[in-house]
Design an enzyme around this catalytic site. Sequence first.
Site, short mmCIF file in Angstrom:
data_model
loop_
_atom_site.label_atom_id
_atom_site.label_comp_id
_atom_site.label_asym_id
_atom_site.label_seq_id
_atom_site.Cartn_x
_atom_site.Cartn_y
_atom_site.Cartn_z
N THR A 131 43.08 42.46 49.61
CA THR A 131 42.41 42.25 48.69
C THR A 131 40.92 42.26 49.14
O THR A 131 41.44 41.97 50.12
CB THR A 131 42.11 41.40 47.27
OG1 THR A 131 42.49 39.76 47.31
CG2 THR A 131 43.52 42.17 46.84
N TYR A 137 41.93 24.70 44.68
CA TYR A 137 42.57 26.50 44.21
C TYR A 137 43.92 26.84 43.71
O TYR A 137 44.52 27.17 42.54
CB TYR A 137 42.57 27.56 45.53
CG TYR A 137 42.96 28.99 45.01
CD1 TYR A 137 42.02 29.59 44.16
CD2 TYR A 137 44.06 29.76 45.58
CE1 TYR A 137 42.88 30.91 44.49
CE2 TYR A 137 44.48 30.27 44.70
CZ TYR A 137 43.84 31.36 44.45
OH TYR A 137 44.36 32.52 43.91
N LYS A 190 45.00 27.55 40.06
CA LYS A 190 46.17 28.52 39.47
C LYS A 190 47.06 27.61 38.72
O LYS A 190 47.79 28.75 37.43
CB LYS A 190 46.61 29.46 41.13
CG LYS A 190 45.50 30.29 41.11
CD LYS A 190 45.40 31.22 40.48
CE LYS A 190 44.02 32.24 41.29
NZ LYS A 190 43.49 33.61 40.29
N ASP A 194 30.33 38.19 33.82
CA ASP A 194 30.83 36.48 34.26
C ASP A 194 31.88 35.95 33.36
O ASP A 194 31.31 35.49 32.01
CB ASP A 194 29.52 35.84 35.43
CG ASP A 194 29.62 34.15 35.60
OD1 ASP A 194 30.68 34.37 35.70
OD2 ASP A 194 28.70 33.61 35.82
N VAL A 195 32.99 35.73 34.12
CA VAL A 195 34.02 34.94 33.25
C VAL A 195 33.62 33.77 33.11
O VAL A 195 34.36 32.82 32.25
CB VAL A 195 35.35 35.65 33.36
CG1 VAL A 195 35.74 37.02 33.73
CG2 VAL A 195 35.15 34.95 34.90
#
Length: 266
Positions: A209, A174, A178, A66-67
């Site tokens: 994806t 989001y 980013k 889990d980053v």
Amino acid sequence: MIGDAQAGRFEGKVALVTGAGSGMGAAAARQLAAEGARVVVLADLNGAAVAAVAGELPAGRAVPLDVADADAVDGAVADVLREYGRLDVLVHAAGVDDPQAKQLIADALVEGRPPEVTDRLSDAAWRRVMRVNLDGAFHVLRAAVRAMRPAGAGAIVVIGSSSAFDTPVGYPHYAASKAGVHALSQAVAKEVVASGIRVNVVAPGPTETGMAARTPEALRSGFADPRVRPYATPEEIADIALFLASDAAANLVGAVLLANGGRFTA
């Protein structure tokens, strides 16, 4: 199918790929192995998925990760150094989207009204996206720099998003996450180039994806523009990431390569 593999481009390298259980991360891991990497450590929150991808690769090793957990990231990179002596290449592809926000946007499109997301966005939804996308990128970059700086060499490629530029309506968290990833990566790039480490970013547009598969059809069809290329494949984005990680990109530092098929320029 592997992208345009160039035999030996990563001969003998030790590589770590996050988000390697599917999509762009899995494609990058497969291509690194195909291009001669001595070992590819594949990390992903989905342990079963990443184990399956690693099982395809003679040089693959799976690590559930889990980053968003800084200690876990530090431990995973420390394990790489302990077992293999160095870390040469890092591709950071781990990240999350927000299916609930996407559904709200899609519903508004179908009903012909503007999306109403920001005033309905919970603190938990905001923090989830920031915790994984931005905090996770910081944890991974920090651990990689700690591993690479003593060696005086290394290549780091971060998967960002074209959403940081076109800031889609109804997707503020989001887009912000980013944009933060891009700025973080560029700031780190300017610092660590003096230590022989290159950091660059790929900013994909719509790509086939797992995230795309969960996107409501109303949103997917909105990306279907005959004037531009269709959804990219994960292999196409991996090709760009591995170019940035290769010696051919030696003069690229802090670059953000927009890979959105011509939807817009930045």
